[in-house]
Design a protein around this motif. Structure first.
Motif, PDB file in Angstrom:
ATOM      1  N   GLU A   1     -93.768  26.160   2.482  1.00 29.77           N
ATOM      2  CA  GLU A   1     -92.774  26.137   3.440  1.00 29.77           C
ATOM      3  C   GLU A   1     -93.017  27.870   3.654  1.00 29.77           C
ATOM      4  OE1 GLU A   1     -92.094  23.829   5.429  1.00 29.77           O
ATOM      5  OE2 GLU A   1     -92.659  22.473   4.119  1.00 29.77           O
ATOM      6  N   GLN A   2     -92.442  28.644   2.696  1.00 24.44           N
ATOM      7  CA  GLN A   2     -92.521  29.954   2.828  1.00 24.44           C
ATOM      8  C   GLN A   2     -93.619  30.704   3.154  1.00 24.44           C
ATOM      9  OE1 GLN A   2     -91.556  27.724   0.281  1.00 24.44           O
ATOM     10  NE2 GLN A   2     -90.045  28.778  -1.245  1.00 24.44           N
ATOM     11  N   LEU A   3     -94.842  30.095   2.630  1.00 27.25           N
ATOM     12  CA  LEU A   3     -96.013  30.802   3.079  1.00 27.25           C
ATOM     13  C   LEU A   3     -96.530  30.465   4.380  1.00 27.25           C
ATOM     14  CD1 LEU A   3     -98.642  32.198   2.347  1.00 27.25           C
ATOM     15  CD2 LEU A   3     -99.425  29.918   1.208  1.00 27.25           C
ATOM     16  N   ARG A   4     -96.265  29.008   4.947  1.00 24.45           N
ATOM     17  CA  ARG A   4     -96.588  29.031   6.194  1.00 24.45           C
ATOM     18  C   ARG A   4     -95.744  29.671   7.285  1.00 24.45           C
ATOM     19  NH1 ARG A   4     -98.634  24.313   8.406  1.00 24.45           N
ATOM     20  NH2 ARG A   4     -97.863  23.780  10.828  1.00 24.45           N
ATOM     21  N   ALA A   5     -94.506  29.912   6.960  1.00 23.67           N
ATOM     22  CA  ALA A   5     -93.943  30.882   7.808  1.00 23.67           C
ATOM     23  C   ALA A   5     -94.386  32.309   7.754  1.00 23.67           C
ATOM     24  CB  ALA A   5     -92.224  30.850   7.499  1.00 23.67           C
ATOM     25  N   ALA A   6     -94.906  32.663   6.720  1.00 26.08           N
ATOM     26  CA  ALA A   6     -95.229  34.299   6.434  1.00 26.08           C
ATOM     27  C   ALA A   6     -96.589  34.407   7.206  1.00 26.08           C
ATOM     28  CB  ALA A   6     -95.105  34.727   5.064  1.00 26.08           C
TER      29      ALA A   6
ATOM     30  N   GLY B   1    -101.337  35.897  10.971  1.00 28.01           N
ATOM     31  CA  GLY B   1    -102.112  35.351  11.784  1.00 28.01           C
ATOM     32  C   GLY B   1    -103.531  35.167  10.821  1.00 28.01           C
ATOM     33  N   LYS B   2    -103.478  36.436   9.896  1.00 29.31           N
ATOM     34  CA  LYS B   2    -104.923  36.409   8.960  1.00 29.31           C
ATOM     35  C   LYS B   2    -104.361  36.496   7.402  1.00 29.31           C
ATOM     36  CE  LYS B   2    -107.868  38.694  11.950  1.00 29.31           C
ATOM     37  NZ  LYS B   2    -108.152  40.012  12.294  1.00 29.31           N
ATOM     38  N   VAL B   3    -104.886  35.740   6.739  1.00 29.16           N
ATOM     39  CA  VAL B   3    -104.662  35.536   5.207  1.00 29.16           C
ATOM     40  C   VAL B   3    -105.795  35.728   4.407  1.00 29.16           C
ATOM     41  CG1 VAL B   3    -103.858  33.723   3.444  1.00 29.16           C
ATOM     42  CG2 VAL B   3    -102.581  33.904   5.364  1.00 29.16           C
ATOM     43  N   LEU B   4    -105.635  36.433   3.278  1.00 28.08           N
ATOM     44  CA  LEU B   4    -106.681  36.758   2.155  1.00 28.08           C
ATOM     45  C   LEU B   4    -106.172  36.684   1.029  1.00 28.08           C
ATOM     46  CD1 LEU B   4    -109.605  38.062   1.857  1.00 28.08           C
ATOM     47  CD2 LEU B   4    -108.411  40.195   1.276  1.00 28.08           C
TER      48      LEU B   4
END
Lengths: 347, 179
Positions: A287-292, A297-300
């Motif tokens: 949940e925490q990651l989804r919000a952040a 918009g971009k995740v590495l």
């Protein structure tokens, strides 16, 4: 300021276990975690505990099972190839609802692989720590202080949910020294009426064998209800400059330290980079990651593996952000400079 | 001094890990953040050993030392490997008793120190590492001598009191070296 000690990650884990009241340690030497054994062999006799160098990793995990069945706080440790050997015992402990703390100071694999730091046991730890329908708690500290603190958390959570907990670190965290301030008091051990010799009746059977399928199914369902509670309550993470980030790095353990340095360097150049660090890998802080991630918009994803955490990140993020990956493997530690290049390419 | 990073490198057995530990203890005693990261494994067996130390007033991100402010090199291969990494304007101390050919160093200040010969002459054989650390202390001011004495007392087990005195004397000798 309370006294600070300069300790290796391996030593911190061992001393924390002693402070947490663990008096049963069963080990077998393997680089890069042998200092845990060395420390325990010296320290356990001083506190009236048992350090036993078993004849193999398999023996060590089964001794841990035995000690845990009596309600004792028990620990074993190894590094990747040795942890693979322990999987049978881990499954039996899950099947017997027994708590313990297992330390994995990861090195390169597969096979004997290498002895340098790695994170290639993510799947083993979070997906299949043994056969059967089971789960194991997985904690991922990133500093030597956290290596110390996490041992307390892991023992307590393992006892509360009656399941094994793994402290998943790597050769870099095990070998490096940093200041440690021991926390004042570890949580007291939980009451264990289920343990052999405790409560009533004193004679009990602790077993993972159920020959009637319906009975086994019922036991597993009850166990999964506990897992589900752990999943709701235990997931933990830390964010660094994630609030306004346009690129969000996701990394755990030692790699998160390098990612943090890359984020700082990117910010100095005016690039809005941030870091999301899971402190628990199971349960994963979805949940925490989804919000952040939705904000960035971009995740590495950055790992010392071929990308084993990527699937968990994708499951958490869904279609809210694009997910990329950068990793080094085989014992190669990524450098902040090469990470910075990746971040700049994404911005 | 807000941030300071150091690599100490040489043959296994020269005490490079110990010298790094002493430097790390100085930072610990001064209430600073510090990390000490050793090479481990096959490098220890007769080959090269090294460690990286980061000292800072703020929490340390990456403990990898990729651009050190200072280098102590106790053999030729270590000097060759790490000298090019030293920050421009940084300092490299090299044991010139062991390294006969000093390379060009266009960016870092390379100071040859006859460390092994000096300690042998003073009856302090085996602690060239500490002489170099003393020299580094004077040149960079990463800590102060009083803290260093205290740090060594923390690092050397009480039963090896003679080793403690030997180490302190070597650090003082290095600190007093001119040039």
């Amino acid at each position: 300021m309370s006294k600070r000690y300069l300790m290796k990650g391996n030593e911190a884990v061992a001393e924390a276990a002693v402070m947490a009241g663990c008096r049963h340690f069963f080990g077998y030497p393997i680089t890069p975690q042998t200092e845990i054994n060395a420390y325990m062999s010296k320290r356990m006799p001083q506190v009236g505990g048992i350090y036993l160098q078993a004849e193999s990793e398999i023996a060590a995990i089964n001794m841990t099972l035995g000690a845990s069945a009596t309600g004792a706080r028990a620990m074993t440790s190894s590094s990747s190839p040795g942890i693979a050997l322990k999987t049978e015992g881990i499954s039996y402990m899950c099947g017997c609802d027994l708590p313990c703390v297992i330390v994995n100071i990861q090195r390169g694999g597969p096979g004997l692989g290498g002895i340098q730091p790695s994170q290639a046991d993510y799947y083993l730890a979070t997906r299949a720590p043994g056969h059967g329908d089971l789960r194991m708690l997985v904690f991922a500290p990133a500093t030597v202080q956290e290596m110390f603190d996490t041992v307390f958390t892991a023992f307590d959570a393992a006892e509360l949910y009656r399941m094994p907990a793994m402290l998943l670190a790597d050769g870099l965290l095990g070998q490096m020294m940093e200041p440690v301030t021991p926390p004042a008091l570890p949580p007291a051990p939980r009451e264990k009426l289920w343990a052999l010799g405790a409560g009533a009746p004193k004679r009990k059977t602790i077993s993972s064998l159920y020959l009637k399928p319906e009975e086994l199914e019922e036991v597993i369902r009850l166990r999964f209800a506990r897992y589900s509670e752990a999943e709701t309550r235990l997931s933990a993470c830390e964010e660094y400059l994630a609030e306004d980030a346009r690129v969000l790095l996701v990394a755990y353990g030692a790699t998160s330290r390098i990612a943090r340095a890359a984020v700082t360097a990117a910010r100095e150049k005016g690039h809005k980079a941030g870091l999301f660090r899971p402190k628990t890998l199971w349960p994963f802080p979805k949940e925490q990651l989804r919000a952040a991630a939705a904000k960035a918009g971009k995740v590495l994803v950055v790992e010392m593996s071929m990308g084993q955490m990527v699937s968990d990140v994708r499951l958490a993020v869904g279609d809210t952000a694009a997910v990329g990956f950068f990793g080094r493997t085989g014992g190669v530690v990524p450098l902040p400079e090469e990470l910075l290049e990746r971040v700049e390419a994404l911005i | 001094m807000s941030d300071f990073s150091l690599i100490i490198a040489g043959f296994g057995g020269q005490g490079v890990l110990f010298a790094g530990k002493a430097a790390a203890y100085c930072a610990l005693l001064e209430g600073k953040e510090v990390s000490w990261l050793p090479s481990y494994g096959p490098e220890m067996r007769g080959g090269t050993a090294n460690c990286g130390v980061c000292i800072s007033d703020t929490p340390i991100g990456s403990p990898l030392v990729t651009r050190p402010h200072a280098l102590i090199a106790m053999n030729g291969p270590s000097l060759q490997k790490f000298l090019p990494l030293v920050m421009p304007g940084g300092l490299a101390l090299a044991d010139s008793s062991i390294i006969k050919q000093m390379p060009e160093s266009p960016r870092a200040r390379l100071v040859p120190v006859p460390a092994s010969d000096t300690v042998s002459r003073e009856g302090l054989g085996g602690v060239a590492n500490m002489l170099l650390l003393g020299k580094l202390l004077r040149e960079t001011g990463f800590s102060v001598m009083d803290t260093m004495r205290e740090a060594l007392a923390e690092c050397v087990p009480p039963r090896k009191k003679d080793m403690l005195e030997k180490n302190i004397r070597a650090v003082e000798l290095g600190f007093a070296l001119d040039g």
